[in-house]
Design an enzyme around this catalytic site. Sequence first.
Site, mmCIF file in Angstrom:
data_model
loop_
_atom_site.group_PDB
_atom_site.id
_atom_site.type_symbol
_atom_site.label_atom_id
_atom_site.label_comp_id
_atom_site.label_asym_id
_atom_site.label_seq_id
_atom_site.Cartn_x
_atom_site.Cartn_y
_atom_site.Cartn_z
ATOM 1 N N TYR A 44 0.790 -1.256 0.120
ATOM 2 C CA TYR A 44 -0.131 -0.111 0.063
ATOM 3 C C TYR A 44 0.759 1.355 0.058
ATOM 4 O O TYR A 44 0.483 2.285 -0.688
ATOM 5 C CB TYR A 44 -1.082 -0.118 1.040
ATOM 6 C CG TYR A 44 -2.030 -1.025 0.774
ATOM 7 C CD1 TYR A 44 -3.151 -0.777 -0.064
ATOM 8 C CD2 TYR A 44 -2.070 -2.471 1.293
ATOM 9 C CE1 TYR A 44 -4.311 -1.796 -0.314
ATOM 10 C CE2 TYR A 44 -2.880 -3.339 1.047
ATOM 11 C CZ TYR A 44 -4.100 -2.935 0.111
ATOM 12 O OH TYR A 44 -4.881 -3.898 -0.128
ATOM 13 N N GLN A 101 -16.198 2.460 -4.449
ATOM 14 C CA GLN A 101 -15.252 1.378 -4.074
ATOM 15 C C GLN A 101 -13.667 1.681 -3.943
ATOM 16 O O GLN A 101 -12.885 0.822 -3.577
ATOM 17 C CB GLN A 101 -15.489 0.059 -4.778
ATOM 18 C CG GLN A 101 -16.773 -0.586 -4.784
ATOM 19 C CD GLN A 101 -17.192 -1.434 -5.861
ATOM 20 O OE1 GLN A 101 -17.112 -2.603 -5.514
ATOM 21 N NE2 GLN A 101 -17.772 -1.170 -6.912
ATOM 22 N N ASN A 102 -13.449 2.777 -4.638
ATOM 23 C CA ASN A 102 -12.108 3.158 -4.897
ATOM 24 C C ASN A 102 -11.400 3.725 -3.724
ATOM 25 O O ASN A 102 -12.087 4.422 -2.805
ATOM 26 C CB ASN A 102 -11.941 3.996 -6.097
ATOM 27 C CG ASN A 102 -12.429 3.531 -7.303
ATOM 28 O OD1 ASN A 102 -12.625 2.296 -7.383
ATOM 29 N ND2 ASN A 102 -12.427 4.173 -8.563
ATOM 30 N N VAL A 103 -10.188 3.280 -3.403
ATOM 31 C CA VAL A 103 -9.403 4.125 -2.300
ATOM 32 C C VAL A 103 -8.426 5.311 -2.533
ATOM 33 O O VAL A 103 -7.847 5.702 -1.600
ATOM 34 C CB VAL A 103 -8.451 2.776 -1.642
ATOM 35 C CG1 VAL A 103 -9.261 1.615 -1.163
ATOM 36 C CG2 VAL A 103 -7.624 2.472 -2.593
ATOM 37 N N ASP A 104 -8.746 5.372 -3.966
ATOM 38 C CA ASP A 104 -8.115 6.738 -4.135
ATOM 39 C C ASP A 104 -8.655 7.976 -3.843
ATOM 40 O O ASP A 104 -10.004 7.906 -3.454
ATOM 41 C CB ASP A 104 -7.529 6.927 -5.703
ATOM 42 C CG ASP A 104 -9.051 6.913 -6.586
ATOM 43 O OD1 ASP A 104 -9.769 7.720 -6.422
ATOM 44 O OD2 ASP A 104 -9.100 5.856 -7.512
ATOM 45 N N HIS A 154 -14.655 1.142 0.757
ATOM 46 C CA HIS A 154 -13.495 0.321 0.890
ATOM 47 C C HIS A 154 -12.205 1.008 1.661
ATOM 48 O O HIS A 154 -11.335 0.370 1.389
ATOM 49 C CB HIS A 154 -12.945 -0.355 -0.263
ATOM 50 C CG HIS A 154 -13.860 -1.486 -0.745
ATOM 51 N ND1 HIS A 154 -14.232 -2.041 -2.031
ATOM 52 C CD2 HIS A 154 -15.217 -1.913 -0.022
ATOM 53 C CE1 HIS A 154 -15.113 -2.682 -2.331
ATOM 54 N NE2 HIS A 154 -15.665 -2.724 -0.818
ATOM 55 N N GLY A 164 -17.739 1.432 -13.848
ATOM 56 C CA GLY A 164 -16.451 1.024 -13.809
ATOM 57 C C GLY A 164 -16.446 -0.269 -12.810
ATOM 58 O O GLY A 164 -15.212 -0.230 -12.143
ATOM 59 N N THR A 165 -17.266 -0.904 -12.513
ATOM 60 C CA THR A 165 -17.114 -1.899 -11.491
ATOM 61 C C THR A 165 -17.622 -3.232 -12.163
ATOM 62 O O THR A 165 -18.875 -3.394 -12.743
ATOM 63 C CB THR A 165 -17.912 -1.723 -10.167
ATOM 64 O OG1 THR A 165 -17.993 -2.823 -9.328
ATOM 65 C CG2 THR A 165 -19.284 -1.076 -10.383
ATOM 66 N N SER A 166 -16.867 -4.279 -11.771
ATOM 67 C CA SER A 166 -17.460 -5.751 -12.279
ATOM 68 C C SER A 166 -18.593 -6.353 -11.466
ATOM 69 O O SER A 166 -19.111 -7.227 -11.853
ATOM 70 C CB SER A 166 -16.059 -6.432 -12.243
ATOM 71 O OG SER A 166 -15.606 -6.834 -10.931
HETATM 72 P P1 OAD Z 1 -12.955 -4.711 -10.996
HETATM 73 O O1 OAD Z 1 -11.227 -4.617 -11.498
HETATM 74 O O2 OAD Z 1 -13.288 -5.910 -10.451
HETATM 75 O O3 OAD Z 1 -13.621 -4.047 -12.320
HETATM 76 C C1 OAD Z 1 -13.253 -3.039 -13.094
HETATM 77 C C2 OAD Z 1 -14.454 -2.750 -14.011
HETATM 78 O O4 OAD Z 1 -14.094 -1.654 -14.726
HETATM 79 C C3 OAD Z 1 -14.475 -3.865 -14.964
HETATM 80 O O5 OAD Z 1 -16.009 -4.355 -15.132
HETATM 81 C C4 OAD Z 1 -13.909 -3.123 -16.369
HETATM 82 O O6 OAD Z 1 -14.591 -3.549 -17.363
HETATM 83 C C5 OAD Z 1 -14.320 -1.977 -16.115
HETATM 84 N N1 OAD Z 1 -13.397 -0.923 -17.135
HETATM 85 C C6 OAD Z 1 -12.150 -1.070 -17.277
HETATM 86 N N2 OAD Z 1 -11.398 0.069 -17.975
HETATM 87 C C7 OAD Z 1 -12.724 1.011 -17.785
HETATM 88 C C8 OAD Z 1 -12.897 2.393 -18.292
HETATM 89 N N3 OAD Z 1 -11.930 3.067 -19.003
HETATM 90 N N4 OAD Z 1 -14.060 3.168 -18.075
HETATM 91 C C9 OAD Z 1 -15.037 2.435 -17.380
HETATM 92 N N5 OAD Z 1 -14.915 1.144 -16.847
HETATM 93 C C10 OAD Z 1 -13.724 0.468 -17.285
HETATM 94 O O7 OAD Z 1 -13.002 -3.364 -9.871
HETATM 95 P P2 OAD Z 1 -14.317 -3.288 -8.811
HETATM 96 O O8 OAD Z 1 -15.319 -3.709 -9.230
HETATM 97 O O9 OAD Z 1 -13.818 -1.787 -8.590
HETATM 98 O O10 OAD Z 1 -11.646 -3.975 -3.048
HETATM 99 O O11 OAD Z 1 -13.664 -4.188 -7.736
HETATM 100 C C11 OAD Z 1 -14.304 -4.111 -6.580
HETATM 101 C C12 OAD Z 1 -13.390 -4.298 -5.298
HETATM 102 O O12 OAD Z 1 -12.477 -5.533 -5.297
HETATM 103 C C13 OAD Z 1 -12.302 -3.232 -5.083
HETATM 104 O O13 OAD Z 1 -12.841 -2.057 -4.597
HETATM 105 C C14 OAD Z 1 -11.292 -3.778 -4.392
HETATM 106 C C15 OAD Z 1 -11.288 -5.135 -4.996
HETATM 107 O O14 OAD Z 1 -10.969 -6.347 -4.157
HETATM 108 C C16 OAD Z 1 -10.760 -4.090 -1.908
HETATM 109 O O15 OAD Z 1 -9.720 -3.593 -2.101
HETATM 110 C C17 OAD Z 1 -11.362 -4.216 -0.479
#
Ligand code: OAD
Length: 234
Positions: free
Chosen positions: A53, A86-89, A104, A175-177
């Site tokens: 980190y 969910q972003n830590v930034d 998060h 931008g979240t899976s």
């Molecule tokens: P993921 O990495 O699982 O998903 C990222 C999403 O962003 C995917 O659906 C990509 O298709 C999409 N993506 C990629 N490039 C993009 C762009 N330019 N514009 C828009 N979308 C784009 O990340 P999160 O869903 O945020 O938790 O993950 C959730 C949590 O999992 C995080 O907060 C983290 C991790 O474990 C902790 O650290 C506790």
Amino acid sequence: MKKLVFLTGAGMSAESGISTFRNSDGLWEKYPVEQVASIQGYMADPELVINFYNRLRRQLLQASPCLAHRLVASLETDYAVTVVTQNVDDLHERAGSSHIIHLHGELLKATSTLHPNDPSQVVTLREPHLDIHMGQQAKDGSQLRPAIVWFGEPVPMIEPAIHEVSQADILVVIGTSLVVYPAAGLLHYAPPACKIYLIDPADVSYDPSLGITHLQTGASEGMKKLVEMLRKGS
Ligand code: OAD
């Protein structure tokens, strides 16, 4: 004013140069999630996790908000906007958003290993003391640790986030899976009349009964389209 709630994930900051987690070049490809993002991983090797980190925090200082972050902030002139991230930034903060819920945790904060969710233990990390070191103590005397919510830990900010989403007129997911709970479950708290948009270039899977409008594009391009659609009232 209508209430507009954003739920953002790693894809929100991808255009700022911050790696997502689950893409092919994502963070978890390089570091096993159970090692650097679980409470068990931290307890097994605190130094490795603290240093991981420390590196991310230094990378964050090199990054800047992208157009998508700025467009989210700009909507505050016409809507009551809440960002649940969910972003830590801190890129939403730096872009000018004023009401942000970090589900998060925050990379620029540190807390106690013994009582991580006690607000009186939380400190902000600033230059020249940006790094956390082994042996550095929190106010309660335990090892100072990153103020990140790891797998295996409670998510204290989920209740305020549910409260915001349950009052939304418009919910925009960017931008979240949608695989990490409880964050992914937030969509189900949107009231029936709430319009839900999703901005993500991938085929994210979600419950079709939610009636989501998917703008299948990157965050900045998608936000430009969304601003246009909101202006036209669609
Ligand atoms: P993921 O990495 O699982 O998903 C990222 C999403 O962003 C995917 O659906 C990509 O298709 C999409 N993506 C990629 N490039 C993009 C762009 N330019 N514009 C828009 N979308 C784009 O990340 P999160 O869903 O945020 O938790 O993950 C959730 C949590 O999992 C995080 O907060 C983290 C991790 O474990 C902790 O650290 C506790």
